[in-house]
Design a protein around this motif. Structure first.
Motif, PDB file in Angstrom:
ATOM      1  N   SER A  61       0.831  -1.210   0.000  1.00  0.00           N
ATOM      2  CA  SER A  61       0.000   0.000   0.000  1.00  0.00           C
ATOM      3  C   SER A  61       0.862   1.256   0.000  1.00  0.00           C
ATOM      4  N   VAL A  62       1.923   1.253   0.803  1.00  0.00           N
ATOM      5  CA  VAL A  62       2.837   2.399   0.830  1.00  0.00           C
ATOM      6  C   VAL A  62       3.452   2.602  -0.545  1.00  0.00           C
ATOM      7  N   LEU A  63       3.801   1.506  -1.212  1.00  0.00           N
ATOM      8  CA  LEU A  63       4.364   1.591  -2.559  1.00  0.00           C
ATOM      9  C   LEU A  63       3.378   2.222  -3.531  1.00  0.00           C
ATOM     10  N   LEU A  64       2.126   1.768  -3.514  1.00  0.00           N
ATOM     11  CA  LEU A  64       1.120   2.286  -4.441  1.00  0.00           C
ATOM     12  C   LEU A  64       0.789   3.748  -4.170  1.00  0.00           C
ATOM     13  N   VAL A  65       0.646   4.088  -2.886  1.00  0.00           N
ATOM     14  CA  VAL A  65       0.347   5.480  -2.532  1.00  0.00           C
ATOM     15  C   VAL A  65       1.529   6.381  -2.879  1.00  0.00           C
ATOM     16  N   GLY A  66       2.728   5.826  -2.881  1.00  0.00           N
ATOM     17  CA  GLY A  66       3.932   6.596  -3.187  1.00  0.00           C
ATOM     18  C   GLY A  66       3.958   7.176  -4.581  1.00  0.00           C
ATOM     19  N   PHE A  67       3.141   6.633  -5.497  1.00  0.00           N
ATOM     20  CA  PHE A  67       3.100   7.161  -6.867  1.00  0.00           C
ATOM     21  C   PHE A  67       2.515   8.573  -6.922  1.00  0.00           C
ATOM     22  N   ASP A  68       1.899   9.038  -5.828  1.00  0.00           N
ATOM     23  CA  ASP A  68       1.401  10.413  -5.784  1.00  0.00           C
ATOM     24  C   ASP A  68       2.512  11.414  -5.488  1.00  0.00           C
ATOM     25  N   ASN A  69       3.716  10.885  -5.191  1.00  0.00           N
ATOM     26  CA  ASN A  69       4.911  11.715  -4.997  1.00  0.00           C
ATOM     27  C   ASN A  69       4.858  12.659  -3.792  1.00  0.00           C
ATOM     28  N   PHE A  70       4.187  12.236  -2.742  1.00  0.00           N
ATOM     29  CA  PHE A  70       4.263  12.994  -1.494  1.00  0.00           C
ATOM     30  C   PHE A  70       5.415  12.437  -0.661  1.00  0.00           C
ATOM     31  N   ASP A  71       5.762  13.156   0.405  1.00  0.00           N
ATOM     32  CA  ASP A  71       6.899  12.730   1.211  1.00  0.00           C
ATOM     33  C   ASP A  71       6.617  11.410   1.925  1.00  0.00           C
ATOM     34  N   MET A  72       7.674  10.742   2.340  1.00  0.00           N
ATOM     35  CA  MET A  72       7.575   9.397   2.920  1.00  0.00           C
ATOM     36  C   MET A  72       6.765   9.378   4.213  1.00  0.00           C
ATOM     37  N   ILE A  73       6.936  10.395   5.063  1.00  0.00           N
ATOM     38  CA  ILE A  73       6.200  10.422   6.327  1.00  0.00           C
ATOM     39  C   ILE A  73       4.698  10.529   6.064  1.00  0.00           C
ATOM     40  N   THR A  74       4.324  11.357   5.099  1.00  0.00           N
ATOM     41  CA  THR A  74       2.905  11.490   4.740  1.00  0.00           C
ATOM     42  C   THR A  74       2.358  10.159   4.247  1.00  0.00           C
ATOM     43  N   ASN A  75       3.062   9.522   3.309  1.00  0.00           N
ATOM     44  CA  ASN A  75       2.588   8.250   2.744  1.00  0.00           C
ATOM     45  C   ASN A  75       2.534   7.155   3.807  1.00  0.00           C
ATOM     46  N   PHE A  76       3.590   7.053   4.604  1.00  0.00           N
ATOM     47  CA  PHE A  76       3.683   6.002   5.617  1.00  0.00           C
ATOM     48  C   PHE A  76       2.568   6.135   6.652  1.00  0.00           C
TER      49      PHE A  76
END
Length: 480
Positions: free
Chosen positions: A405-420
């Motif tokens: 899920s973190v990987l998929l949400v990461g495609f929105d290019n927000f920072d890691m803390i936000t995605n995590f």
């Protein structure tokens, strides 16, 4: 797969959802809001679809674990789809994905929102948002079990196992149906108790009902843009206490009802849960003591946020995103710990961590004494191998779902803390995260694809992963 009985139970769930929508309808009448017609229309639609699905009683009474898990997963999906319709036709939202996200967040008691200004939303819509927390807190299928006679031996338990949180589910009473009634009696009694305490503090009735629904279901949808920050210290303390109480295993309350006080206070999970709250509150209070005017204010905010995060309620009295890094880290860790099994809270559950620690200790002891035989025990009872195995498998599945899920949400290019923390918030049914999804922010910044991933995470987290994962297994759909 016995499709007939799955379809029949989903139809029954839609009947109950139609009945639940009468509360926002009444709210709309009281406040003379035209958008209330959206709930009446949706309720009528639920009844019509429910009538089609329940037109014929299933001839085949076979109802195994597979049916239980699939029925629960599909019921929650259908319920969320129907529950989001009023937001669309009532004009509150225009994006169907946003409406689905908001409704799933409500039913799963997550409390993550895409709304930027909740104070302009009609009161009937706010009532529905908060009421979905209360409905989803104990579980709609558990509510249904209190009234419905299902077919097949063990069918009640198969439904309850799929919807109730925790590594193992048992009966408090001789039958599952009577157990469901006891659970809802406790749930309703505690809800009424909080309502009374909030009213005594001068909170308006509308605010009292919505805040209580969010607290009881450990959901966290606020009706104010500052969540709970604008209310008096007394009201904040009341909400803090009840958040923590609703995060306790309801088995403890049942034992108290049976006057087995000693057994109730000896429950390892409950003692660990309360111990974690005390220790973390003390540490955070000390860590933030210089941020607030008085030590009492620091203690109140620390206790509230610890209670809010560990029970996965998600209310806030302050922007903890600005706290020192050590305090923020503790809150993130509490997101994963979660509340007790058998409560309305989310997260991995304290009982699973207790089992995991006991398993590690046993493994270390075995390495030192290879010929020794040591049984795992909890509350004086030997833990069955099935429970330990299920706990280990759950944690493996949890890590895989979380990572993907973190990987998929990461495609929105927000920072890691936000995605995590966004994924942690969704999968653990919490609400706020850190940075761009902090307590003063919302989830509207994500793309539709990311919102759908988070929507799946919310459902998977509330239903303990496997009911949702089974939907993707081909053998699940084979007919008998």
């Amino acid at each position: 797969m016995n499709y007939a009985i799955v379809k029949f139970i989903i139809g029954k769930v839609l009947y109950f959802e139609a009945a639940f929508m009468m509360l926002p309808c009444v709210t709309a009448i009281i406040y003379q809001e035209e958008s209330g017609w959206a709930f009446f229309f949706t309720a009528l639609l639920c009844v019509l679809i429910g009538a089609v699905l329940t037109r014929k009683s299933p001839k085949n009474s076979v109802f195994y674990v597979k049916e239980g898990f699939v029925t629960v997963a599909l019921s929650w999906i259908v319920m969320s789809l129907m529950g989001g319709i009023p937001f669309l036709i009532g004009g509150v939202m225009t994006n169907p994905v946003d409406a689905l996200f908001e409704t799933v967040s409500g039913f799963t008691t997550t409390g993550a929102s895409i709304l930027t200004d909740v104070e302009i939303v009609p009161k009937c819509m706010l009532m529905w948002r908060s009421f979905t927390h209360w409905i989803g807190g104990m579980g709609v299928l558990v509510f249904l079990l209190s009234f419905m006679h299902t077919h097949g031996s063990g069918s009640h338990m198969n439904l309850m196992k799929a919807e109730s949180p925790g590594p193992s589910v048992g009966k408090l009473m001789p039958t599952v149906q009577s157990t469901a009634k006891v659970l809802y009696f406790i749930y309703i009694f505690m809800t009424i108790l909080e309502i009374l305490f909030l009213l005594l503090g001068g909170m308006p009735l509308f605010d009292t009902l919505t805040i209580t629904f969010g607290t009881a279901g450990t959901g966290g949808f606020g009706i104010k843009n500052d969540s709970i920050a604008g209310y008096s210290p007394y009201l904040q303390v009341v909400v803090t206490v009840f958040m923590i109480l609703f995060g306790i295993n309801f088995n403890a309350y049942f034992l108290i009802l049976c006057r087995k006080f000693r057994q109730s206070f000896k429950m390892e999970e409950v003692r660990c849960y309360l111990g974690i709250i005390l220790v973390t509150t003390a540490f955070i209070t000390f860590n933030i003591r210089n941020i607030y005017d008085t030590f009492g204010d620091a203690l109140r905010h620390a206790a509230f946020q610890v209670g809010s995060i560990i029970t996965t309620t998600g209310y806030a009295t302050t922007d903890f995103n600005n706290w020192p890094e050590a305090s923020r880290t503790i809150l993130v860790l509490l997101m994963f710990v979660g509340a007790c099994a058998g409560s309305t809270g989310g997260g991995i559950k304290v009982s699973r961590f207790v089992i995991l620690i006991k398993t590690i200790k046993k493994e270390l002891h075995t390495l030192l004494h290879p010929r020794s035989v040591r049984k795992l025990k909890m509350d004086g009872h030997t833990l069955e191998h099935e429970v330990v195995r299920a706990t280990n498998v759950f944690l493996i599945a949890y890590v895989l779902v979380f990572s993907f899920s973190v990987l998929l949400v990461g495609f929105d290019n927000f920072d890691m803390i936000t995605n995590f923390t966004a994924v942690a918030s969704a999968l653990n049914n919490i609400g706020p995260g850190l940075e761009l999804v902090g307590p003063t922010q919302n989830f509207g910044l994500f793309s539709n694809g990311a919102k759908l991933v988070l929507t799946f995470d919310m459902l998977a987290g509330r239903l303990e992963l496997f009911p949702m994962l089974l939907l993707f297994v081909r053998d699940t759909w084979k007919r008998y």
